[in-house]
Design a protein around this motif. Sequence first.
Motif, short mmCIF file in Angstrom:
data_model
loop_
_atom_site.label_atom_id
_atom_site.label_comp_id
_atom_site.label_asym_id
_atom_site.label_seq_id
_atom_site.Cartn_x
_atom_site.Cartn_y
_atom_site.Cartn_z
N TYR A 58 0.82 -1.23 0.00
CA TYR A 58 0.00 0.00 0.00
C TYR A 58 0.85 1.27 0.00
CZ TYR A 58 -4.35 -2.58 0.82
OH TYR A 58 -5.45 -3.40 0.71
N THR A 110 -3.03 4.73 -1.05
CA THR A 110 -4.16 4.92 -0.14
C THR A 110 -4.02 6.28 0.52
OG1 THR A 110 -3.00 3.96 1.75
CG2 THR A 110 -4.16 2.41 0.30
N ALA A 137 -3.17 6.76 3.31
CA ALA A 137 -2.03 6.75 4.23
C ALA A 137 -0.81 7.40 3.59
CB ALA A 137 -1.70 5.31 4.63
N ASN A 175 1.05 3.79 8.99
CA ASN A 175 -0.36 3.97 8.60
C ASN A 175 -0.78 2.95 7.53
OD1 ASN A 175 -0.77 6.11 10.35
ND2 ASN A 175 -0.09 7.66 8.86
N TYR A 216 -1.32 -0.23 9.33
CA TYR A 216 -2.56 -0.09 10.12
C TYR A 216 -3.77 -0.30 9.22
CZ TYR A 216 -6.48 2.50 12.13
OH TYR A 216 -7.73 2.88 12.56
N TYR A 217 -3.74 0.40 8.05
CA TYR A 217 -4.88 0.28 7.14
C TYR A 217 -5.04 -1.16 6.67
CZ TYR A 217 -7.48 0.43 2.79
OH TYR A 217 -8.39 0.18 1.78
N SER A 218 -3.90 -1.87 6.41
CA SER A 218 -3.98 -3.25 5.92
C SER A 218 -4.60 -4.18 6.97
CB SER A 218 -2.58 -3.75 5.56
OG SER A 218 -2.62 -5.10 5.12
N SER A 241 -8.30 -3.47 7.32
CA SER A 241 -9.04 -4.02 6.18
C SER A 241 -9.11 -5.55 6.26
CB SER A 241 -8.38 -3.60 4.86
OG SER A 241 -8.38 -2.20 4.72
N ASP A 256 -11.18 5.92 8.58
CA ASP A 256 -10.24 7.04 8.66
C ASP A 256 -9.22 7.02 7.54
OD1 ASP A 256 -9.29 4.70 9.75
OD2 ASP A 256 -8.01 5.67 11.23
N ILE A 257 -8.98 5.86 6.96
CA ILE A 257 -8.07 5.73 5.82
C ILE A 257 -8.80 4.89 4.77
CG2 ILE A 257 -5.85 4.86 4.98
CD1 ILE A 257 -4.72 5.28 7.77
N ALA A 279 -7.87 -4.07 -1.21
CA ALA A 279 -8.70 -3.88 -0.01
C ALA A 279 -9.90 -4.81 -0.03
CB ALA A 279 -9.13 -2.42 0.08
#
Length: 776
Positions: free
Chosen positions: A694, A702, A704, A722, A725-727, A730, A738-739, A750
């Motif tokens: 990402y 993303t 992020a 970030n 975190y997003y991965s 998801s 938030d992302i 995703a």
Amino acid sequence: MSQQPTEKNGRVEQTEQCSYTFDPARTDASLRTTWECPHPAHEGSDHCVFHMSDDERAGHDVDPTDVVERLLANLAIDDPRRNEYVGATLPHLSLTYRQVDGDTNHVLNFQHAEVEGIDLTHGRLDQGLNLREASIGRLTFEDATVTGDVDASDAVVERFEAAEATFREDVDFAGTTFIERVDCTEAVFEEGASFEESAFEDVADFRNLTARGDSHVLDDHLTFAEATFRADAKFRQAGFGYVSFAGATFEAGTDFEHTDFEGDTTFDGATFERIADFDEARFDHDASFVEVRFRRLAEFRGASFDGGSRTASDDVTFESAVFEGEADFKLATFRFADFKRADCRGELNFDRATFRARADCHDLSVAGVTTLADATFEAPVVFDGSAFAGRVLARETTFEGDADFREVTFARRATFDEARFRADADFGGATFETSVSFCGAAFEGEANHVEQNASFDGVAFEGDADFRDARFTRGSFQGTTFHGTCDFRAVTFREAATFELVPGGSDSYVDLTDAVVNGGTIVEGGAPVPYDLTRATLGNVRLEGSSDGHELLDHFRFCLTEFDEFDFSDHHAYLERNDWTIHDFVENDATGSYAVALTNETIEETYRKAQDSASAVGDTPASREFEFKRYYYNRQKNTDILRNEYSLNAWGRVKKTASIGLNYFMQVTCGYGNRLPRIAAWTFLLPALFGVVYVLGGPFLTQAGSVFASTGETTSSEVLFNGLYYSYISFSTIGYGDIGPVGWAAKVLAASQGMLNGLFFTLLTFTLFKRVLGGS
């Protein structure tokens, strides 16, 4: 010349006495004192009519009838000496149809006499008859009855004819020489009869003879001990009470066919120079042939050795007998039989013979073929220490009692196909110098768990050994040496088998294809022997051995093997070192073609069977590892099909390809549900991989950000954090919002992470439950 009183016309006159005297000192006669003739001299002669020469009798007109009448007249005289005719020279005495029965019981004494002949055909003799050391031309008793003792010992008889004669008292021909034919067909000896040390120069015919003497203690029996038969001896259909032929010599053919030996019989030390025929003979009491020598064929086909009621001795013994020709006991029947130390220099035939009691054949020696086919041993039989130089044929032989073949030497092929050992069979220490076959043999003895019911311990198989389709209760092969092929295909060990083989001069190999081994131990020694267990069934079998550069299980070929409660736990250390591989097999020069090739398909099925067995006994680690191997070789099998099966259609290829891919995915991710650390790593580390992707930016961008286009507000580390975190958000399908994804590839990843979450957590749960609950 002395005178003796005689009565004539009422007056007593003095007559001249015969001047004949017999001096035993001048001969080998048994008389001890000089014998003087008691008879009156014939008128005009110095001798009586009995001691005249033939010429002198002719000169005085004395014919044989006159001699007979004078002899019969003497029977009425009280003086027993008047019936003595010692040393007489007599013509042919015809007593046919006469009843010789004097007023006295005086014995007719013809010792040392020379008699042209005595003919009692159809007559009866109630006096005793002494022909000891006499010389007789023709002695005829045809259809006669003799009620007194007959002593013709050490006599010389030109021709003896006693067909259908009956002898009520003892008869003694001991030491007698019979020059011409002897005919005693259908004669009856009601008391003892002795032909001991007699010599039969011509045919001796005793067919249908009946000898009723039945007591050795009273010497009341028939004996031919030390007799010599120079021509044919015929005893067919004779009936004996107690009879002895000990030390007799038969120089021509001997016929005892259908003879009935009702009492004890002995042939100890006898010699048969030509064929000895005892076919269908019946021995109702003990029979002894100790140290007998048969120089030609010895026929006992259909003979019956029933023995008496005594159990202290053997019913029949051939101990130390020598058979220089064939010994034929086909269809014979035995009770207690003794053949120990017998020497058979030709063939030995027990085809369909029956032994109803113990048979002792230890130290037996056979140079020719030994036939035991279809024979039945209803009690123990002992062959220990025997030597068979020729082939041994024991097909379908039945051993109801213990069979002892310890230390036996088989120099040629031995065949025990379809033999039945219903009690213990012991071949310990035996040597098979060439091939041996036990195909279809049954070792059915009930083992007592202390000793094996079938023991081949210490046996040396120097040729091929064939045990195909044999059945054992418990079999032992400890210290056994196989120099050739060792074929145990389709063998069944119902309770246990023990193998601890000793290396021979060349490589050996044990083929247990399709065998069933329900228990026991297989021990590999310093020079291990390969075992082929293709399609075999292994029960509670323990494998033991020492290291030789290879692992223990490397010497066992497992291919489609049924593991029926086989315990792999004893071999976990080996299996772990070898990645739980059991199909590898170390071959040698003896191993050859196998019943089933080790393909990916057969290997898969082998591991499936191993997995089922380990699961059944609660060996979870082994079960998991064998399952892993099973699925691995399933993929290899399908790959082979995809590559080599040209008839497979397109849809079939698609399905196979999918199956291969899924199989590979299951292996890589969770090890088919058997690798908990692996699926846990995939589950918790896969989102990190997505997080790194990402932050690469571009189509994966993303909210992020990208590590390659960071702003002053965020550092590269913050962007990486970030992205990770997003991965994870998801992947776990939490989605705080938030992302979010920006690039098209980021949006695809995703979306896929949500599905991967379900897949990997399912695999994790599946693997975890397998670990906790065990099994498949």
